[in-house]
Design an enzyme around this catalytic site. Structure first.
Site, PDB file in Angstrom:
ATOM      1  N   ASN A  40       0.878  -1.174   0.000  1.00  0.00           N
ATOM      2  CA  ASN A  40       0.000   0.000   0.000  1.00  0.00           C
ATOM      3  C   ASN A  40       0.913   1.220   0.000  1.00  0.00           C
ATOM      4  OD1 ASN A  40      -1.752   2.095   0.471  1.00  0.00           O
ATOM      5  ND2 ASN A  40      -2.342   1.456   2.547  1.00  0.00           N
ATOM      6  N   TRP A  41       1.034   1.824  -1.164  1.00  0.00           N
ATOM      7  CA  TRP A  41       1.969   2.955  -1.289  1.00  0.00           C
ATOM      8  C   TRP A  41       1.486   4.195  -0.541  1.00  0.00           C
ATOM      9  CZ3 TRP A  41       4.001   3.523  -7.033  1.00  0.00           C
ATOM     10  CH2 TRP A  41       4.771   2.393  -7.349  1.00  0.00           C
ATOM     11  N   LYS A  42       0.196   4.221  -0.182  1.00  0.00           N
ATOM     12  CA  LYS A  42      -0.410   5.434   0.409  1.00  0.00           C
ATOM     13  C   LYS A  42      -0.135   6.620  -0.531  1.00  0.00           C
ATOM     14  CE  LYS A  42      -0.144   3.251   4.864  1.00  0.00           C
ATOM     15  NZ  LYS A  42      -0.090   3.362   6.327  1.00  0.00           N
ATOM     16  N   HIS A  90      -9.474   1.444   5.003  1.00  0.00           N
ATOM     17  CA  HIS A  90      -8.192   1.639   5.696  1.00  0.00           C
ATOM     18  C   HIS A  90      -8.411   2.592   6.866  1.00  0.00           C
ATOM     19  CE1 HIS A  90      -4.079   2.723   6.561  1.00  0.00           C
ATOM     20  NE2 HIS A  90      -3.724   1.620   5.926  1.00  0.00           N
ATOM     21  N   GLU A 103      -6.776   4.974   7.931  1.00  0.00           N
ATOM     22  CA  GLU A 103      -6.540   6.397   7.634  1.00  0.00           C
ATOM     23  C   GLU A 103      -7.774   7.020   6.991  1.00  0.00           C
ATOM     24  OE1 GLU A 103      -2.866   5.700   5.532  1.00  0.00           O
ATOM     25  OE2 GLU A 103      -1.954   5.091   7.434  1.00  0.00           O
ATOM     26  N   GLU A 113      -5.264  -4.601  10.643  1.00  0.00           N
ATOM     27  CA  GLU A 113      -4.231  -3.589  10.821  1.00  0.00           C
ATOM     28  C   GLU A 113      -4.487  -2.833  12.122  1.00  0.00           C
ATOM     29  OE1 GLU A 113      -2.359  -2.578   6.710  1.00  0.00           O
ATOM     30  OE2 GLU A 113      -3.853  -1.100   7.216  1.00  0.00           O
ATOM     31  N   GLY A 168       2.728   2.457  10.770  1.00  0.00           N
ATOM     32  CA  GLY A 168       3.690   3.546  10.606  1.00  0.00           C
ATOM     33  C   GLY A 168       4.429   3.907  11.882  1.00  0.00           C
ATOM     34  N   SER A 193       3.619  -2.043  10.362  1.00  0.00           N
ATOM     35  CA  SER A 193       5.068  -2.136  10.605  1.00  0.00           C
ATOM     36  C   SER A 193       5.646  -3.509  10.265  1.00  0.00           C
ATOM     37  CB  SER A 193       5.390  -1.742  12.056  1.00  0.00           C
ATOM     38  OG  SER A 193       5.017  -0.390  12.296  1.00  0.00           O
ATOM     39  N   GLY A 216       2.895  -1.126   4.230  1.00  0.00           N
ATOM     40  CA  GLY A 216       2.953   0.316   3.958  1.00  0.00           C
ATOM     41  C   GLY A 216       4.368   0.748   3.617  1.00  0.00           C
ATOM     42  N   GLY A 217       5.040   1.354   4.581  1.00  0.00           N
ATOM     43  CA  GLY A 217       6.358   1.952   4.345  1.00  0.00           C
ATOM     44  C   GLY A 217       7.347   1.046   3.623  1.00  0.00           C
TER      45      GLY A 217
HETATM   46  P1  13P Z   1       3.155   0.444   7.666  1.00  0.00           P
HETATM   47  O1  13P Z   1       3.628  -0.844   7.061  1.00  0.00           O
HETATM   48  O2  13P Z   1       3.891   1.645   7.135  1.00  0.00           O
HETATM   49  O3  13P Z   1       3.081   0.392   9.150  1.00  0.00           O
HETATM   50  O4  13P Z   1       1.644   0.656   7.146  1.00  0.00           O
HETATM   51  C1  13P Z   1       0.748  -0.382   7.245  1.00  0.00           C
HETATM   52  C2  13P Z   1      -0.474  -0.028   6.482  1.00  0.00           C
HETATM   53  O5  13P Z   1      -1.222   0.842   6.862  1.00  0.00           O
HETATM   54  C3  13P Z   1      -0.732  -0.757   5.226  1.00  0.00           C
HETATM   55  O6  13P Z   1      -2.012  -0.494   4.745  1.00  0.00           O
END
Ligand code: 13P
Length: 260
Positions: free
Chosen positions: A12-14, A99, A101, A171, A177, A215, A236-237
């Site tokens: 997930n590149w966000k 998600h 967010e 999640e 994050g 994470s 994510g990251g």
């Molecule tokens: P991180 O891997 O950066 O913690 O993010 C997880 C996430 O929200 C994937 O959708």
């Protein structure tokens, strides 16, 4: 009956990326994914403007692509919204829905998330339905109630056949994050709870892929993916770094699970 459940790792590149940098990342992931065993499926969910680029650079590769959200509406006067059918125009496979967010910053209720999941399915996309509790909710013992209600709202909007085609991602909000992943025991406990909830919807739903997100890194991926009810990850990251993302995909290959 015992069957081998394959693993699924989705990036997930966000809200990250630019055309030039994306090209190197997409090509690198597509190249690296060739070496993965057949039991591992890989996807990347990119910002909407880059779906065409993902289609161009990932088409014919082992890596599927998708979007990070989808409108709850089919079409119409919804300025700024993106319909599921538009995402399908770019041969995408996935749309993340719910998600944390989006729930937190865009006030998406579980009912809206359910409508989005239904829209995605109807258009031929696989919705990746995210659920997860905040730290305050975990500390007050509400994890099962919160994630159960988030999942139930989606299941209530779908038939058994539709529900069998979703992916669920657990999640925990406090792990996203933050560098602080859930332990494999904490994650497995919630996954087992979600698995039972899915199974209650019908036998066809019991084997829906259950991804862990929050994470995930090359260092902790193998341990997480070894858990019985963890079928892969939503990353994510680490999905923004070719080497880290491929290392996580490789860890998934080692953790292919045997499901009862
Ligand atoms: P991180 O891997 O950066 O913690 O993010 C997880 C996430 O929200 C994937 O959708």
């Amino acid at each position: 009956m015992t069957k081998l459940r394959s693993k699924l790792v989705v990036g997930n590149w966000k809200m990250h990326g630019r055309l030039a940098a994306n090209a190197a990342l997409l090509q690198g992931v597509a190249r690296g994914a060739q070496a993965l065993p057949a039991g591992v499926q890989v996807g990347v969910c990119v910002p909407f403007p880059y779906l065409a680029q993902a289609q161009a650079l990932l088409g014919g590769s082992r890596v599927a692509w998708g979007a990070q959200d989808v409108s709850a509406h089919e079409q119409g006067a919804y300025t700024g919204e993106i319909a599921a059918g538009m995402i399908v125009d770019f041969e995408a496979a996935y749309a993340i829905v719910g998600h944390s967010e989006r729930r937190a910053y865009h006030a998406e209720s579980s009912e809206v998330v359910a409508q989005k999941a239904l829209r995605a399915l109807t258009a031929g996309l696989t919705p990746i339905v995210c659920v997860g509790e905040t730290l305050a909710q975990r500390e007050s013992g509400e994890t099962a109630r919160v994630v159960g209600a988030q999942l139930d709202a989606v299941l209530a909007a779908l038939s058994e056949q539709e529900a069998a085609r979703i992916v669920v991602a657990y999640e925990p909000v406090w792990a996203i994050g933050t560098g602080k992943s859930a332990t494999s025991e904490q994650a497995q406990e919630v996954h087992a709870f979600l698995r039972a909830r899915l199974a209650a919807k019908g036998a066809a739903v019991a084997n829906v892929p259950l991804l862990y997100g929050g994470s995930v890194k090359p260092e902790n991926a193998a341990e997480l993916f070894r858990q019985e009810d963890i079928d892969g990850g939503l990353i994510g990251g680490a999905s923004l770094k070719e080497g880290d993302f491929l290392a996580i995909c490789t860890a998934a290959a080692a953790g292919e699970s045997v499901a009862g």
